[in-house]
Design an enzyme around this catalytic site. Sequence first.
Site, PDB file in Angstrom:
ATOM      1  N   TYR A  85       0.642  -1.056  -0.172  1.00 59.77           N
ATOM      2  CA  TYR A  85      -0.037   0.057  -0.113  1.00 59.77           C
ATOM      3  C   TYR A  85       0.749   1.190   0.110  1.00 59.77           C
ATOM      4  CZ  TYR A  85      -3.959  -3.083   1.351  1.00 59.77           C
ATOM      5  OH  TYR A  85      -4.608  -4.345   1.565  1.00 59.77           O
ATOM      6  N   LEU A 131     -17.594  -3.124   2.424  1.00 55.83           N
ATOM      7  CA  LEU A 131     -18.913  -2.491   2.079  1.00 55.83           C
ATOM      8  C   LEU A 131     -19.146  -2.803   0.536  1.00 55.83           C
ATOM      9  CD1 LEU A 131     -18.164   0.902   3.998  1.00 55.83           C
ATOM     10  CD2 LEU A 131     -19.699  -0.856   4.596  1.00 55.83           C
ATOM     11  N   ILE A 151     -12.569  -4.406   8.242  1.00 58.78           N
ATOM     12  CA  ILE A 151     -11.739  -3.150   8.168  1.00 58.78           C
ATOM     13  C   ILE A 151     -12.154  -2.290   7.289  1.00 58.78           C
ATOM     14  CG2 ILE A 151      -9.476  -4.481   9.177  1.00 58.78           C
ATOM     15  CD1 ILE A 151      -8.986  -5.391   6.468  1.00 58.78           C
ATOM     16  N   LYS A 194     -12.756   1.262   5.052  1.00 58.02           N
ATOM     17  CA  LYS A 194     -11.771   2.498   4.862  1.00 58.02           C
ATOM     18  C   LYS A 194     -12.440   3.289   4.349  1.00 58.02           C
ATOM     19  CE  LYS A 194     -10.027   4.353   1.077  1.00 58.02           C
ATOM     20  NZ  LYS A 194     -10.173   4.859  -0.305  1.00 58.02           N
ATOM     21  N   SER A 195     -12.113   4.508   4.837  1.00 55.38           N
ATOM     22  CA  SER A 195     -12.988   5.757   4.370  1.00 55.38           C
ATOM     23  C   SER A 195     -11.753   6.941   4.974  1.00 55.38           C
ATOM     24  CB  SER A 195     -14.161   6.124   5.063  1.00 55.38           C
ATOM     25  OG  SER A 195     -14.490   7.308   4.535  1.00 55.38           O
ATOM     26  N   ARG A 212     -17.667   9.589   7.695  1.00 52.19           N
ATOM     27  CA  ARG A 212     -17.877   7.951   7.390  1.00 52.19           C
ATOM     28  C   ARG A 212     -17.126   7.287   8.465  1.00 52.19           C
ATOM     29  NH1 ARG A 212     -17.689   8.160   0.731  1.00 52.19           N
ATOM     30  NH2 ARG A 212     -19.878   8.743   0.482  1.00 52.19           N
ATOM     31  N   ASN A 236     -18.896   4.434  10.581  1.00 52.51           N
ATOM     32  CA  ASN A 236     -18.403   3.127  10.206  1.00 52.51           C
ATOM     33  C   ASN A 236     -18.163   2.053  11.567  1.00 52.51           C
ATOM     34  OD1 ASN A 236     -18.833   3.432   7.402  1.00 52.51           O
ATOM     35  ND2 ASN A 236     -16.544   3.578   7.041  1.00 52.51           N
TER      36      ASN A 236
HETATM   37  P1  NAD Z   1     -14.215  -1.225   1.661  1.00 55.50           P
HETATM   38  O1  NAD Z   1     -15.449  -1.837   1.351  1.00 55.50           O
HETATM   39  O2  NAD Z   1     -13.953  -0.722   3.087  1.00 55.50           O
HETATM   40  O3  NAD Z   1     -14.927   0.375   1.103  1.00 55.50           O
HETATM   41  C1  NAD Z   1     -14.270   1.558   0.958  1.00 55.50           C
HETATM   42  C2  NAD Z   1     -14.988   2.454   0.082  1.00 55.50           C
HETATM   43  O4  NAD Z   1     -16.338   2.609   0.412  1.00 55.50           O
HETATM   44  C3  NAD Z   1     -14.614   3.861   0.376  1.00 55.50           C
HETATM   45  O5  NAD Z   1     -13.480   4.109  -0.747  1.00 55.50           O
HETATM   46  C4  NAD Z   1     -15.864   4.885   0.078  1.00 55.50           C
HETATM   47  O6  NAD Z   1     -15.950   5.160  -1.344  1.00 55.50           O
HETATM   48  C5  NAD Z   1     -16.983   4.056   0.463  1.00 55.50           C
HETATM   49  N1  NAD Z   1     -17.546   4.226   2.037  1.00 55.50           N
HETATM   50  C6  NAD Z   1     -16.748   3.817   3.048  1.00 55.50           C
HETATM   51  N2  NAD Z   1     -17.572   4.073   4.039  1.00 55.50           N
HETATM   52  C7  NAD Z   1     -18.730   4.766   3.418  1.00 55.50           C
HETATM   53  C8  NAD Z   1     -19.943   5.044   4.295  1.00 55.50           C
HETATM   54  N3  NAD Z   1     -19.968   5.181   5.469  1.00 55.50           N
HETATM   55  N4  NAD Z   1     -20.961   5.472   3.467  1.00 55.50           N
HETATM   56  C9  NAD Z   1     -20.771   5.481   2.067  1.00 55.50           C
HETATM   57  N5  NAD Z   1     -19.434   5.175   1.569  1.00 55.50           N
HETATM   58  C10 NAD Z   1     -18.499   4.806   2.122  1.00 55.50           C
HETATM   59  O7  NAD Z   1     -13.176  -1.337   0.728  1.00 55.50           O
HETATM   60  P2  NAD Z   1     -11.598  -1.528   0.618  1.00 55.50           P
HETATM   61  O8  NAD Z   1     -10.952  -0.256   1.111  1.00 55.50           O
HETATM   62  O9  NAD Z   1     -11.225  -2.029  -0.665  1.00 55.50           O
HETATM   63  O10 NAD Z   1     -11.430  -2.624   1.979  1.00 55.50           O
HETATM   64  C11 NAD Z   1     -11.149  -2.221   3.163  1.00 55.50           C
HETATM   65  C12 NAD Z   1      -9.723  -2.589   3.566  1.00 55.50           C
HETATM   66  O11 NAD Z   1      -9.333  -4.011   3.314  1.00 55.50           O
HETATM   67  C13 NAD Z   1      -8.615  -1.890   3.019  1.00 55.50           C
HETATM   68  O12 NAD Z   1      -8.402  -0.534   3.241  1.00 55.50           O
HETATM   69  C14 NAD Z   1      -7.392  -2.935   3.076  1.00 55.50           C
HETATM   70  O13 NAD Z   1      -6.917  -2.379   4.429  1.00 55.50           O
HETATM   71  C15 NAD Z   1      -8.054  -4.142   3.004  1.00 55.50           C
HETATM   72  N6  NAD Z   1      -7.869  -4.732   1.606  1.00 55.50           N
HETATM   73  C16 NAD Z   1      -7.206  -6.068   1.546  1.00 55.50           C
HETATM   74  C17 NAD Z   1      -7.235  -6.660   0.362  1.00 55.50           C
HETATM   75  C18 NAD Z   1      -6.514  -7.872   0.395  1.00 55.50           C
HETATM   76  O14 NAD Z   1      -6.239  -8.276  -0.642  1.00 55.50           O
HETATM   77  N7  NAD Z   1      -6.074  -8.439   1.598  1.00 55.50           N
HETATM   78  C19 NAD Z   1      -7.661  -5.984  -0.589  1.00 55.50           C
HETATM   79  C20 NAD Z   1      -8.518  -4.912  -0.615  1.00 55.50           C
HETATM   80  C21 NAD Z   1      -8.550  -4.144   0.743  1.00 55.50           C
END
Ligand code: NAD
Length: 292
Positions: free
Chosen positions: A55, A194, A232, A234-235, A240, A244
């Site tokens: 990252y 999400l 976990i 992310k925002s 948010r 969350n």
């Molecule tokens: P997520 O499902 O957490 O979605 C994040 C997105 O959802 C944000 O960018 C935003 O656009 C939206 N969002 C967040 N909170 C919101 C709210 N309350 N209302 C409306 N929209 C909202 O997706 P992610 O970031 O891909 O996954 C979370 C974490 O998982 C990552 O940050 C990372 O740490 C981990 N991850 C791991 C892998 C892996 O291969 N192990 C892959 C992807 C992500």
Amino acid sequence: MTPGRVMVSDVALNDGRSIPQVGFGVYQIAPEHTAAAVSRALAAGYRLVDTSMAYGNEAEVGDAVRGGRKPVFVTTKYFNADLTHGYQDAQSAFHASVERLGLDHVDLYLLHWPMKLQDRYVQAWKGLIDLRGSKGLGSIGVSNFQAEHLVRIIDQTGVTPAVNQIELHPYFQQPDLREEHARRGIVTEAWGPLGQGKVLEDPALVAIGDAHAKTAAQVVLRWHLQLGNVIIPKSTTPDRVRENIDILDFELSDAQMSVIEGLDRGQRSGPDPGTFEFPRDYRGRHFQTRPE
Ligand code: NAD
């Protein structure tokens, strides 16, 4: 923590340790925004941060964790995207992550992908096993492993990962893999909890949210908690980030849980770990950041 807020619970791991059930993910947060985003999350009550060597923001995660007042559960990952990955490389990568984080602990170290083409994930897993006694390393686990990958590393080493971090959300629920985890005592950690935002306009989720005066995002995250998943989200948007984790004061009924179960479409947001390979020269290039 906001007065009156109920504390996020811990989930027991198979190695005698435990993990907070709600954490903060930092995938696609640019390094220059990461320390502020993590500090906001810690102030909102998050006690876990999830990053990876891929990252490109471990140093900034470390800055925020060092600046916080409370202990933080830190997860990072060995990103095994090139052909040299394996036992030795996993160990060097761990030490490099610790250095970048600038912390005296990594609570959970994960093997990021199985990477079938290289077919070296058993060796890489052995590398993580032998790191376990290292100063400051808590638990070891995997990410994006399917049942066949889990069976192989467990059969060949006798060591069961504490955690498998997998893509999981209402449109991609992976019930068989979750059952496999339950049978083997592996904690399910949901990435993309999400659906990377793609599930949040679903009318069924919005309607359930209206019934509880909560948002669709809060409904989805609450559904994960009631299934026992670690999440976990992310925002980088402050409201948010708080929203969350504000998911502890309501409960979905069995009927509402069933409605969400019925939304499964087997639809991934990310790659299929059974076939997916990064380009061989991917390592060293970090994942792109994404504004919200
Ligand atoms: P997520 O499902 O957490 O979605 C994040 C997105 O959802 C944000 O960018 C935003 O656009 C939206 N969002 C967040 N909170 C919101 C709210 N309350 N209302 C409306 N929209 C909202 O997706 P992610 O970031 O891909 O996954 C979370 C974490 O998982 C990552 O940050 C990372 O740490 C981990 N991850 C791991 C892998 C892996 O291969 N192990 C892959 C992807 C992500």
